[in-house]
Design an enzyme around this catalytic site. Structure first.
Site, PDB file in Angstrom:
ATOM      1  N   TYR A   1     -15.202 -11.952  -1.221  1.00  0.00           N
ATOM      2  CA  TYR A   1     -15.930 -10.740  -1.600  1.00  0.00           C
ATOM      3  C   TYR A   1     -17.170 -11.075  -2.430  1.00  0.00           C
ATOM      4  O   TYR A   1     -18.244 -10.504  -2.238  1.00  0.00           O
ATOM      5  CB  TYR A   1     -15.026  -9.775  -2.380  1.00  0.00           C
ATOM      6  CG  TYR A   1     -14.028  -9.053  -1.508  1.00  0.00           C
ATOM      7  CD1 TYR A   1     -14.450  -8.094  -0.589  1.00  0.00           C
ATOM      8  CD2 TYR A   1     -12.672  -9.318  -1.588  1.00  0.00           C
ATOM      9  CE1 TYR A   1     -13.541  -7.433   0.223  1.00  0.00           C
ATOM     10  CE2 TYR A   1     -11.756  -8.665  -0.775  1.00  0.00           C
ATOM     11  CZ  TYR A   1     -12.195  -7.723   0.122  1.00  0.00           C
ATOM     12  OH  TYR A   1     -11.301  -7.074   0.928  1.00  0.00           O
TER      13      TYR A   1
ATOM     14  N   ARG B   1      -6.820  11.545  -5.947  1.00  0.00           N
ATOM     15  CA  ARG B   1      -8.023  10.730  -5.747  1.00  0.00           C
ATOM     16  C   ARG B   1      -9.241  11.578  -5.408  1.00  0.00           C
ATOM     17  O   ARG B   1     -10.384  11.122  -5.555  1.00  0.00           O
ATOM     18  CB  ARG B   1      -7.771   9.677  -4.664  1.00  0.00           C
ATOM     19  CG  ARG B   1      -7.096   8.388  -5.137  1.00  0.00           C
ATOM     20  CD  ARG B   1      -8.004   7.566  -6.065  1.00  0.00           C
ATOM     21  NE  ARG B   1      -9.369   7.521  -5.563  1.00  0.00           N
ATOM     22  CZ  ARG B   1      -9.778   6.803  -4.523  1.00  0.00           C
ATOM     23  NH1 ARG B   1      -8.929   6.014  -3.904  1.00  0.00           N
ATOM     24  NH2 ARG B   1     -11.019   6.842  -4.121  1.00  0.00           N
TER      25      ARG B   1
ATOM     26  N   ASP C   1      -6.537  -2.728  -7.760  1.00  0.00           N
ATOM     27  CA  ASP C   1      -7.261  -3.342  -6.659  1.00  0.00           C
ATOM     28  C   ASP C   1      -7.509  -4.787  -7.052  1.00  0.00           C
ATOM     29  O   ASP C   1      -7.638  -5.087  -8.251  1.00  0.00           O
ATOM     30  CB  ASP C   1      -8.587  -2.615  -6.401  1.00  0.00           C
ATOM     31  CG  ASP C   1      -9.253  -3.125  -5.131  1.00  0.00           C
ATOM     32  OD1 ASP C   1      -9.062  -2.502  -4.074  1.00  0.00           O
ATOM     33  OD2 ASP C   1      -9.930  -4.182  -5.180  1.00  0.00           O
TER      34      ASP C   1
ATOM     35  N   ARG D   1       0.821  -1.226   0.000  1.00  0.00           N
ATOM     36  CA  ARG D   1       0.000   0.000   0.000  1.00  0.00           C
ATOM     37  C   ARG D   1       0.856   1.278   0.000  1.00  0.00           C
ATOM     38  O   ARG D   1       0.429   2.321   0.502  1.00  0.00           O
ATOM     39  CB  ARG D   1      -0.976   0.035   1.179  1.00  0.00           C
ATOM     40  CG  ARG D   1      -2.101  -0.966   1.064  1.00  0.00           C
ATOM     41  CD  ARG D   1      -3.259  -0.621   1.985  1.00  0.00           C
ATOM     42  NE  ARG D   1      -4.290  -1.649   1.936  1.00  0.00           N
ATOM     43  CZ  ARG D   1      -5.255  -1.712   1.016  1.00  0.00           C
ATOM     44  NH1 ARG D   1      -5.342  -0.792   0.090  1.00  0.00           N
ATOM     45  NH2 ARG D   1      -6.141  -2.678   1.036  1.00  0.00           N
TER      46      ARG D   1
ATOM     47  N   ARG E   1      -3.165   6.197   0.551  1.00  0.00           N
ATOM     48  CA  ARG E   1      -3.659   7.327   1.325  1.00  0.00           C
ATOM     49  C   ARG E   1      -2.665   7.978   2.265  1.00  0.00           C
ATOM     50  O   ARG E   1      -2.942   9.048   2.806  1.00  0.00           O
ATOM     51  CB  ARG E   1      -4.896   6.902   2.126  1.00  0.00           C
ATOM     52  CG  ARG E   1      -6.147   6.868   1.277  1.00  0.00           C
ATOM     53  CD  ARG E   1      -7.323   6.451   2.128  1.00  0.00           C
ATOM     54  NE  ARG E   1      -7.168   5.086   2.610  1.00  0.00           N
ATOM     55  CZ  ARG E   1      -7.926   4.546   3.567  1.00  0.00           C
ATOM     56  NH1 ARG E   1      -8.855   5.268   4.146  1.00  0.00           N
ATOM     57  NH2 ARG E   1      -7.744   3.301   3.935  1.00  0.00           N
TER      58      ARG E   1
END
Lengths: 352, 352
Positions: A160, A48, A84, A35, A39
């Site tokens: 998922y 973003r 992703d 990652r 963020r």
């Protein structure tokens, strides 16, 4: 356990990180962060703010820029493709979105044979912007910096699809897994070929190694992992045998050998496992990746430095070591601390 | 590792579950479920609709009724006191609440020496309704049914106090733990004496064994657990050496030996660890408790039955076995399935 025979790539013209992940000990461990493109970086948040996550994942320019941001800032030894794990599912037409603060949400959960049959093969044109970005990124990376491709492992993707979104308990997933093994294996086989093909396409486009993320495999015990999951992860990794293959899941201390034996050359180590234990368990057969606790980055520098040094020392006992966190960078992390960790790791030279 | 010398209680007049948890193999394993007194039961939800969680935890009649509900319904071999790990903190005046859907929320996080110094000793009158309820519950239980007292372990309590509420990353906790070890040890020592005293009071009131919940200890690696947490859990368990002591944390596969060596007689096994592995690692020294995956209760009965039998078979290799889930009952669980699991376990007789 008999160590599997793996085609270990050893090419001196490869970037250091690919060499280490293939199973070669280097004097200084190469380093990247799970990652790292995300963020914790203000430049990422700025970009973003104008683009939804899945839109960014299908825009070659944005993929390229976001992938390169941490490389420029931290001087890490690898870029990891900004994407992703649900991107290939979206690409074959699964109705899903990535909801801020929640994660991937699937409109119609997959729970029947008909649902499974609707999951078609992935083709290059489905992920054209991704493949275009890979070429662009390779053009911007130095020869000593690697580009890592990645995909989600069949179990994590299945969780998922079956739950319809993120879950902490996986009740629907486990009910299907234990209750209808035939349908379970059919679903995981489908997903394995989709994930595998996605890895294969990334490698063909220029990714020099890959990481298979089985993020939630730690929710399973060993016998169930071996029977119900590992064969399908092996299928997926089988699509990328021409490059080094890192295989990682959160909380998988019980599964390290099996995660390696699924066809990896490098086992990603969760931060909960002491690196010395990890090296003892799997470091004779595989390279290891990891495993600084991402929460430790909030502690004072001397505490961080001490643990970085201990992990690098422990990693020298393995067949190869890629320095990384033992889980993804937390959003609130001070990016300057990440840069400082890279500098420290790069300053640590040992006997190869 | 040298097995520690533990005072193992062996009293034939104790209920089966206390005998098993003390380290004696029984022909049929006794059984209870973590979170058996809770949201899976309609009779619990009906009662709680009228009472806030913390109000219920300080009302002797409600504690008694909620504690007895699963015993009446499932015929389990033990009642566990209906309470919450933050009850002793509330009892000494910490400003906190249990917020539905979120968990314990602390008004003013504990992060300084002054904060630590404000945590005073726990006295019997602080938890008078709890101790009164213990007497009432013992009056309703059959002699073959045990009453389990419990407390939160210092690390897990500290994580709530430091973070101010539930956390998935423990960044503040770890920053303090690694950054200011002196303050960390002062805080955990305080909490150890509060938790320990709470266990001691419950035992004096009639609890026949105790469980120390270090719910979040699985967020730590082994060396850090040993240095920074285990000594304090040992202090807490040292208050209850007159009874058998179960010690459990989620995701603690890496820590099983250390969790036992903290002063337990019985190690709670997380569902992610194969029970055969757990018995191999700690079953020679300690009794084991567990470890059916709570998510498995959503699968068809044959899948459940197969795994219950496998766990009971594996548990026979340990010094003692208490059948349980490997994590708490999930709220959506069908309570009839829990009853059926109890019946199955009770039907399985082996050689002692």
């Amino acid at each position: 356990m008999t160590p599997p025979t793996l085609p270990i790539v050893r090419d001196e013209h490869q970037p250091a990180l690919a060499i280490a992940a293939a199973g070669r000990q280097l004097p200084t461990p190469p380093v990247w962060f799970m990652r790292q493109a995300g963020r914790s970086l203000p430049e990422y948040r700025a970009l973003r703010a104008e683009h939804a996550m899945l839109d960014a994942c299908f825009d070659a320019d944005l993929i390229t820029e976001i992938t390169m941001q941490p490389v420029r800032r931290h001087n890490v030894d690898a870029a990891i493709l900004f994407s992703d794990i649900v991107v290939p599912l979206k690409a074959i037409g699964v109705d899903l979105d990535i909801v801020p603060g929640r994660g991937p949400v699937v409109a119609a959960p997959v729970r029947t044979r008909a649902d499974v049959d609707r999951l078609r093969d992935l083709e290059a044109e489905d992920v054209a912007p991704v493949l275009e970005a890979i070429g662009a990124i390779r053009g911007q990376l130095r020869p000593d910096q690697a580009l890592i491709g990645f995909a989600g492992a069949p179990f994590t993707l299945a969780s998922y699809l079956i739950e319809g979104g993120p879950s902490r308990t996986y009740t629907h997933t486990k009910a299907l897994m234990y209750g209808d093994p035939e349908l379970w294996h059919a679903l995981l086989d489908r997903l394995a070929h989709i994930s595998g093909r996605y890895l294969e396409l990334q490698v063909a486009a220029g990714a020099q190694l890959v990481q298979l993320f089985d993020s939630w495999a730690g929710a399973l015990n060993r016998p169930d992992y071996v029977d119900l999951v590992q064969p399908h992860s092996r299928t997926a990794l089988g699509y990328a045998t021409s490059v080094p293959r890192i295989h990682f899941g959160v909380g998988t201390g019980e599964l390290l050998e099996e995660i390696g034996a699924a066809g990896a050359t490098c086992v990603g180590i969760d931060f909960r496992v002491d690196m010395r234990d990890a090296v003892r368990r799997v470091g004779g057969t595989y390279a290891v990746q990891g495993n600084l606790d991402p929460a430790l980055l909030f502690a004072p520098w001397p505490a961080i430095e001490q643990r970085v040094r201990a992990i690098v020392d422990a990693g020298r006992g393995a067949r190869g070591h890629v320095f990384n966190l033992g889980h993804g960078v937390l959003p609130e992390t001070d990016p300057d601390v990440l840069t400082r960790v890279v500098e420290l790791v790069h300053s640590l030279e040992g006997a190869a």
